[in-house]
Every structure is written in C-alpha cells, then in structure tokens.
Design a protein around this motif. Structure first.
Motif, short mmCIF file in Angstrom:
data_model
loop_
_atom_site.label_atom_id
_atom_site.label_comp_id
_atom_site.label_asym_id
_atom_site.label_seq_id
_atom_site.Cartn_x
_atom_site.Cartn_y
_atom_site.Cartn_z
N ALA A 278 0.78 -1.08 0.01
CA ALA A 278 0.10 0.05 0.19
C ALA A 278 0.79 1.12 -0.01
CB ALA A 278 -0.87 -0.10 1.08
N THR A 279 2.09 1.20 0.74
CA THR A 279 3.01 2.41 0.79
C THR A 279 3.31 2.57 -0.73
OG1 THR A 279 3.56 1.81 3.09
CG2 THR A 279 5.08 3.24 1.89
N LEU A 280 3.74 1.46 -1.39
CA LEU A 280 4.31 1.75 -2.62
C LEU A 280 3.51 2.21 -3.54
CD1 LEU A 280 6.59 -1.55 -3.07
CD2 LEU A 280 7.20 1.00 -2.46
N GLN A 281 2.13 1.82 -3.35
CA GLN A 281 1.10 2.13 -4.35
C GLN A 281 0.66 3.67 -4.42
OE1 GLN A 281 -2.14 -0.45 -3.61
NE2 GLN A 281 -1.26 -2.17 -5.19
N SER A 282 0.58 4.17 -3.04
CA SER A 282 0.29 5.41 -2.57
C SER A 282 1.26 6.54 -2.86
CB SER A 282 -0.09 5.59 -1.18
OG SER A 282 1.16 5.71 -0.65
N SER A 283 2.68 5.97 -2.93
CA SER A 283 3.72 6.72 -3.52
C SER A 283 3.72 6.82 -4.97
CB SER A 283 4.91 6.13 -2.87
OG SER A 283 6.10 6.69 -3.47
N GLU A 284 3.33 5.84 -5.70
CA GLU A 284 3.46 5.99 -7.04
C GLU A 284 2.12 6.76 -7.56
OE1 GLU A 284 2.47 2.65 -10.65
OE2 GLU A 284 3.11 2.06 -8.94
N ALA B 213 9.85 9.68 0.87
CA ALA B 213 10.49 9.38 2.00
C ALA B 213 10.13 7.89 2.73
CB ALA B 213 10.52 10.40 3.00
N GLN B 214 8.69 8.11 2.65
CA GLN B 214 7.72 6.87 3.40
C GLN B 214 8.42 5.61 2.35
OE1 GLN B 214 3.64 7.87 3.07
NE2 GLN B 214 4.06 8.96 5.21
N THR B 215 8.38 5.62 1.15
CA THR B 215 8.88 4.72 0.28
C THR B 215 10.50 4.05 0.54
OG1 THR B 215 7.10 5.32 -1.41
CG2 THR B 215 9.04 3.68 -2.10
N GLU B 216 11.15 5.12 0.77
CA GLU B 216 12.50 4.79 1.16
C GLU B 216 12.75 4.12 2.24
OE1 GLU B 216 16.86 7.06 1.31
OE2 GLU B 216 15.08 8.26 1.41
#
Length: 98
Positions: A43-49, A70-73
């Motif tokens: 979900a973090t990766l999808q929202s960052s995208e 930053a969250q994705t990293e």
C-alpha cells in the motif's frame, strides 16, 4: 519468618507468569501480522506511485511527493533489512552440523 524471604517469594511469583506462553502470541497471529506488514508495504508503494503520477501532472504538492518518497525509502530499507536477516539466519542454519 524473615521479611526478605517473603519479598523474594512474591518477586518470584510475579516473575513466574513472564515465562509462560502468551496465548495471544501464537503462530497464526504471527502469520497474520506478517501478511499485514506485506500489505502495508504494498500500500505504501502504491500510494507513493499515485502521488508521483499526480506530481508529474502538476496535481500534487511537491511536499507531498517528498513525503511519499521518504515513506517509500523507509519501507524499502526495512524490507531489505528483514530480507538480509532472513538470509543470514538461513546461512547460519546451513552451517549447523548435522
């Protein structure tokens, strides 16, 4: 009766439950928590995208993009650290004498 022996006995009685198995901490619960963490990572990766796409089309604030990156990293670094620990544990098991 010595008062020190009473306090030692009560201390032992208080520490005794700490050695018992927690019924809320079972293998199924661990599997559910692991699944939840994988879903959170995805979900973090999808929202960052999504925020990245919005930033490219000038629909998102640049600060939101920096925060999402930053969250994705942090999520990717955590996943890599967990993977490295699992690989280390596997290699340690392989080194064990049979």
């Amino acid at each position: 009766m010595d008062i020190r022996s009473l306090s030692a006995a009560s201390g032992y009685a208080a520490a005794r439950p700490a050695t018992k198995v927690d019924p809320n901490h079972d293998a199924a619960g661990a599997g559910a928590r692991l699944k939840e963490s994988f879903e959170s990572f995805a979900a973090t990766l999808q929202s960052s995208e999504q925020v990245s796409v919005q930033a490219m089309t000038s629909q998102a604030d640049p600060h939101a993009l920096v925060q999402a990156l930053a969250q994705t990293e942090l999520a990717v670094e955590t996943a890599v650290t967990v993977r490295n620990k699992v690989v280390e544990a596997y290699q340690e098991i392989l080194r064990m004498p049979v």
